[in-house]
Design a protein around this motif. Structure first.
Motif, mmCIF file in Angstrom:
data_model
loop_
_atom_site.group_PDB
_atom_site.id
_atom_site.type_symbol
_atom_site.label_atom_id
_atom_site.label_comp_id
_atom_site.label_asym_id
_atom_site.label_seq_id
_atom_site.Cartn_x
_atom_site.Cartn_y
_atom_site.Cartn_z
ATOM 1 N N MET A 21 0.837 -1.185 0.000
ATOM 2 C CA MET A 21 0.000 0.000 0.000
ATOM 3 C C MET A 21 0.872 1.235 0.000
ATOM 4 O O MET A 21 2.051 1.191 0.307
ATOM 5 C CB MET A 21 -0.912 0.014 1.222
ATOM 6 C CG MET A 21 -0.165 0.039 2.536
ATOM 7 S SD MET A 21 -1.196 0.486 3.922
ATOM 8 C CE MET A 21 -1.405 2.223 3.627
ATOM 9 N N THR A 716 -0.895 0.728 9.622
ATOM 10 C CA THR A 716 -1.067 0.118 8.301
ATOM 11 C C THR A 716 -2.541 -0.117 7.983
ATOM 12 O O THR A 716 -3.040 0.245 6.907
ATOM 13 C CB THR A 716 -0.306 -1.216 8.239
ATOM 14 O OG1 THR A 716 1.077 -0.969 8.400
ATOM 15 C CG2 THR A 716 -0.553 -1.923 6.910
ATOM 16 N N TYR A 717 -3.268 -0.703 8.912
ATOM 17 C CA TYR A 717 -4.672 -1.011 8.658
ATOM 18 C C TYR A 717 -5.512 0.260 8.527
ATOM 19 O O TYR A 717 -6.444 0.322 7.723
ATOM 20 C CB TYR A 717 -5.215 -1.921 9.754
ATOM 21 C CG TYR A 717 -4.692 -3.334 9.662
ATOM 22 C CD1 TYR A 717 -4.933 -4.104 8.518
ATOM 23 C CD2 TYR A 717 -3.958 -3.894 10.695
ATOM 24 C CE1 TYR A 717 -4.448 -5.402 8.425
ATOM 25 C CE2 TYR A 717 -3.476 -5.187 10.609
ATOM 26 C CZ TYR A 717 -3.720 -5.942 9.468
ATOM 27 O OH TYR A 717 -3.246 -7.229 9.373
ATOM 28 N N ARG A 720 -4.882 1.541 5.107
ATOM 29 C CA ARG A 720 -5.613 0.735 4.120
ATOM 30 C C ARG A 720 -7.086 1.164 4.079
ATOM 31 O O ARG A 720 -7.678 1.302 3.006
ATOM 32 C CB ARG A 720 -5.519 -0.761 4.464
ATOM 33 C CG ARG A 720 -4.141 -1.371 4.247
ATOM 34 C CD ARG A 720 -4.109 -2.821 4.685
ATOM 35 N NE ARG A 720 -4.987 -3.651 3.878
ATOM 36 C CZ ARG A 720 -4.595 -4.341 2.812
ATOM 37 N NH1 ARG A 720 -3.329 -4.307 2.422
ATOM 38 N NH2 ARG A 720 -5.459 -5.066 2.138
ATOM 39 N N TYR A 721 -7.678 1.372 5.258
ATOM 40 C CA TYR A 721 -9.072 1.799 5.326
ATOM 41 C C TYR A 721 -9.249 3.138 4.614
ATOM 42 O O TYR A 721 -10.208 3.316 3.828
ATOM 43 C CB TYR A 721 -9.494 1.903 6.789
ATOM 44 C CG TYR A 721 -10.802 2.634 7.001
ATOM 45 C CD1 TYR A 721 -12.028 2.009 6.788
ATOM 46 C CD2 TYR A 721 -10.796 3.965 7.411
ATOM 47 C CE1 TYR A 721 -13.221 2.684 6.984
ATOM 48 C CE2 TYR A 721 -11.986 4.652 7.609
ATOM 49 C CZ TYR A 721 -13.193 4.011 7.395
ATOM 50 O OH TYR A 721 -14.367 4.688 7.587
ATOM 51 N N ALA A 723 -7.521 4.299 2.273
ATOM 52 C CA ALA A 723 -7.307 4.110 0.836
ATOM 53 C C ALA A 723 -8.352 3.183 0.214
ATOM 54 O O ALA A 723 -8.189 2.726 -0.921
ATOM 55 C CB ALA A 723 -5.904 3.541 0.593
ATOM 56 N N ASN A 724 -9.430 2.897 0.971
ATOM 57 C CA ASN A 724 -10.522 2.035 0.501
ATOM 58 C C ASN A 724 -10.056 0.626 0.174
ATOM 59 O O ASN A 724 -10.561 -0.014 -0.753
ATOM 60 C CB ASN A 724 -11.217 2.660 -0.712
ATOM 61 C CG ASN A 724 -11.886 3.970 -0.356
ATOM 62 O OD1 ASN A 724 -12.575 4.073 0.664
ATOM 63 N ND2 ASN A 724 -11.668 4.982 -1.191
ATOM 64 N N ILE A 725 -9.058 0.137 0.936
ATOM 65 C CA ILE A 725 -8.599 -1.234 0.801
ATOM 66 C C ILE A 725 -9.179 -2.032 1.961
ATOM 67 O O ILE A 725 -9.149 -1.583 3.107
ATOM 68 C CB ILE A 725 -7.055 -1.302 0.820
ATOM 69 C CG1 ILE A 725 -6.479 -0.481 -0.340
ATOM 70 C CG2 ILE A 725 -6.564 -2.742 0.757
ATOM 71 C CD1 ILE A 725 -4.973 -0.341 -0.292
ATOM 72 N N ASP A 726 -9.710 -3.201 1.670
ATOM 73 C CA ASP A 726 -10.342 -4.013 2.703
ATOM 74 C C ASP A 726 -9.349 -4.378 3.808
ATOM 75 O O ASP A 726 -8.163 -4.633 3.551
ATOM 76 C CB ASP A 726 -10.925 -5.299 2.102
ATOM 77 C CG ASP A 726 -12.146 -5.007 1.236
ATOM 78 O OD1 ASP A 726 -12.774 -3.950 1.454
ATOM 79 O OD2 ASP A 726 -12.459 -5.832 0.361
ATOM 80 N N THR A 727 -9.856 -4.441 5.049
ATOM 81 C CA THR A 727 -9.055 -4.911 6.184
ATOM 82 C C THR A 727 -9.871 -5.959 6.929
ATOM 83 O O THR A 727 -11.100 -5.993 6.821
ATOM 84 C CB THR A 727 -8.714 -3.764 7.156
ATOM 85 O OG1 THR A 727 -9.879 -3.439 7.917
ATOM 86 C CG2 THR A 727 -8.224 -2.538 6.415
#
Length: 736
Positions: A21, A716-717, A720-721, A723-727
């Protein structure tokens, strides 16, 4: 030896890159710094001490406030035969490292700066910005202090373990402005009676009897934070047994620490001002917390220190009336106090004490350490607020002497007989020319002598004595001697071995609405030397002589009780229906009954004990964030409910409307209700130990993977959130 410059936390963000990411900027939350790494080869070539000291010397030559150095050491166990010296703008990173002092009787293990003479060397705050991060210092029961810092500004210990000291302090600080000790462990300190190294953390004075190889000067210790530490098996954990006349140790906060198995006392202060001692847990000690003013001994004249050190005196040696002390002792839990005797000196057992001293003549000078010589005067303590503490004691629960502007409120004190040190012990004792605005809302059970002892033999006054619930005392519930008191009212006293409420030689304006029952002598007795302006509407039931009120007739009092019709929670006004509490805070519920001659008992329960617990004395304790309802029920089934929201780590505020349930959102590190880039920046500041504007409870919402640590993976998580990336975690959603 390897070195590199770390800029803006790039090194610690590497794990975030490994999950594929983009790392959003956390802002420039740290200055550039030089990382100077001691290698295993360096240690093989030069020995452990030689390799590490070489790196510390390089830092001493080059580090600045703008470009600090961090010296890192490879993980492992090492013998240390000679002291390590650390200098300004340097962090010693010992994570994963154990140092063992070589041989009993070896010297200090770590010291800030060089060794100086009594009147040669540095003055003032010559060293600055020194930090020790991690590591275990095993003193191997050598007979010298393990860690020392003098003439220093901003010294920090984080996550350090200090073990196995004999006949000396574990750590010692003198002339330090800015002392922070967080998350450290101190354990196993042995002291033979007759020696002086009581304290694991000693706040000291720059005099050669106490501080060897340091220049003599009148610098106090200031701006102290000791939090989240653990202390076990030692004489005294935190304290002072020296001070400077007219120049107190100042701005001291001791919070969230745990103390187990002290052989003298957990916290002892000498001439401390602006003090907060809160949310500590003390178990098994002869004494819990005691703060003294300037006693005649152990205190040094500034002029003497300056003359001895060839330094400047900053204050007069004449007597000056004490300034504001501003002492707050609250939300502490003390258990098993007084089960053993203090083997180092003949102290009475007590949970919490604040003690001034009046000198009628100049104090003598100690021939050993040269302390003393203070001019005659009243060295009282001005301002002491002791509230919402739980104290399980064999001795005095709370003792104040020669104190001005004190308050003792909402404490729960459970007393048992002291079998190791005989004295007259009380639940609360105010004496020695002490004045208090209030002694109120306390629950006191089982005091050896009187539940509340108010003794004005040497002067003093109390404004209000109200809403105390006192039971099963060895003599009187409340004993008043030669004291001036405005109001004694709404106290509930039962089961005393003598009189419920006794006053001799005193002046009382209002004595009313008190309920006294099951006493083996009179309910209330006022001697002929007591002046009482208004004495009415007191209730005495099942006492040996229920109608005895001394010189006062019984017509305006009650000799039988009425049934309870209602009660109010928990203070003077009826519109306080809820509260907000910080985790670790406490408050005491003392029902105000109606009619005034109603005699009732109460039980307490919580709807969610993971949020708030409440004991049968009415002490509510905030355990974790969330919302719970406290139900108070009388013995004739009248109930009241009190809604409590627990959020943050502050104190207690009482609300006039039902509090809203807390909004706790996973990943919302700053607690503003939204997960945003500022939250990742906040967590990064915490990871590198940079101060944040948020408390630890709020920051804990950033522990999104619930692994007990705030670390880079949480950042990191959250990134990710954003950046609209699943966690795998429900970041951005409300949790309990």
């Amino acid at each position: 030896m390897k070195s590199f410059i770390k800029r803006c936390l790039v090194a610690v963000m590497i794990p975030a890159l490994l999950v594929g990411m983009t790392v959003f900027s956390a802002g420039a939350v740290a200055e550039e710094e030089v990382i100077l790494s001691v290698t295993a080869k360096d240690i093989d070539d030069y020995g452990f001490r030689g390799a590490v000291q070489s790196a510390l010397d390089e830092a001493a030559q080059n580090a600045t406030a703008e470009l600090p150095y961090t010296v890192t050491v490879p993980e492992g166990e090492y013998d240390l035969s000679y002291v390590l010296r650390v200098y300004s703008n340097t962090t010693l990173d010992l994570r994963g490292v154990t140092l063992k002092r070589s041989g009993a009787g070896a010297g200090n293990m770590l010291r800030v700066g060089d060794e100086d003479g009594v009147n040669t060397g540095v003055t003032g705050y010559a060293y600055e910005n020194v930090r020790v991060f991690g590591g275990t210092f095993d003193g191997n029961f050598g007979e010298n202090t393990i860690i020392k810092a003098f003439h220093t500004k901003n010294f920090t210990m984080d996550d350090v373990t200090v073990l196995n000291e004999k006949e000396g302090h574990m750590t010692e600080f003198a002339g330090v402005d800015g002392l922070t000790i967080r998350g450290c462990i101190f354990q196993d300190q042995r002291l033979t009676p007759g020696n002086y190294g009581y304290e694991a953390i000693q706040l000291d004075v720059l005099h050669p009897f106490h501080i060897t190889n340091g220049r003599c000067e009148d610098l106090p210790v200031s701006n102290v934070l000791i939090e989240d530490c653990m202390f076990a098996d030692m004489p005294r954990a935190i304290g002072s047994h020296t001070a400077v006349h007219n120049r107190p140790h100042n701005n001291i906060t001791i919070r969230g620490n745990v103390f187990n198995d002290m052989s003298s006392i957990a916290i002892q202060g000498l001439n401390w001002t602006n003090v907060t001692i809160t949310k500590n847990v003390i178990d098994n000690a002869p004494r819990g917390i005691t703060l003294y003013s300037e006693p005649g001994g152990c205190t040094y004249l500034s002029g003497k220190l300056a003359q001895k050190g060839g330094t400047q005196s900053h204050v007069t040696d004449a007597y000056q009336a004490p300034g504001k002390a501003n002492i707050t002792i609250n939300y502490n839990i003390l258990t098993d106090i007084g089960t053993s005797d203090d083997k180092y000196a003949s102290y009475s057992s007590q949970g919490i004490a604040v003690l001034g001293e009046k000198l009628t003549a100049r104090s003598s000078v100690d021939s050993g350490d040269e302390s003393g010589g203070l001019p005659a005067g009243d060295y009282y303590i001005d301002g002491a607020n002791i509230h919402a503490n739980f104290i399980d004691v064999r001795g005095n629960g709370i003792r104040i002497e020669d104190v001005r502007n004190a308050s003792v409120a909402s404490n729960e004190i459970v007393c048992s007989k002291n079998t190791v040190h005989k004295d007259n012990y009380y639940g609360v004792v105010v004496r020695g020319n002490a004045s208090a605005s209030t002694v109120s809302y306390n629950t006191i059970m089982g005091a050896e002598v009187n539940g509340i002892q108010l003794d004005g033999t040497n002067g003093g006054s109390v404004t209000k004595v109200r809403f105390n619930r006192i039971s099963n005392c060895g003599k009187y519930g409340i004993g008043v001697y030669d004291m001036s008191i405005d109001k004694i009212e709404d106290n509930d006293i039962m089961g005393t071995k003598n009189i419920g409420l006794f006053a001799d030689g005193s002046k009382i304006n209002y004595l009313r609405w008190n309920r006294i029952r099951n006493c083996l002598d009179s309910g209330i007795w006022l001697t002929s030397t007591t002046t009482a302006t208004t004495v009415k509407s007191n209730t005495t039931v099942s006492c040996d002589d229920s109608n005895s009120f001394g010189r006062n007739t019984a017509q305006s009092h009650y000799s039988s009780s009425s049934a309870l019709t209602t009660f109010y929670l928990p203070w003077d006004t009826t519109d306080k229906v809820g509260a907000k509490m910080g985790v670790g805070s406490m408050f005491h519920i003392a029902p105000d009954v109606r009619p005034t001659n109603a005699v009732a008992t109460f039980s307490y329960s919580s709807s969610d004990e993971e949020v708030v617990t409440v004991d049968q004395g009415g002490m509510a304790y905030a355990v974790g964030e969330g919302q719970a309802t406290i139900t108070v029920k009388s013995d004739n089934n009248i109930t009241k409910k009190y809604v409590i929201t627990v959020e943050g780590d502050g104190g207690v505020s009482h609300l006039t409307a039902k509090p809203s349930a807390p909004v706790i959102i996973l990943g919302d590190a700053d607690g503003n209700g939204t997960v945003e880039s500022a939250d990742s920046a906040m967590l990064m500041r915490r990871i590198v130990y940079i101060e944040t504007p948020c408390d630890d409870v709020t920051l804990s919402r950033g522990n999104v993977n619930d692994d007990l640590f705030i670390d880079v993976m949480d950042v990191t998580y959250i990134q990710r959130y954003l950046a609209n990336i699943d966690t795998p975690y429900e970041i951005g959603k409300r949790i309990k």
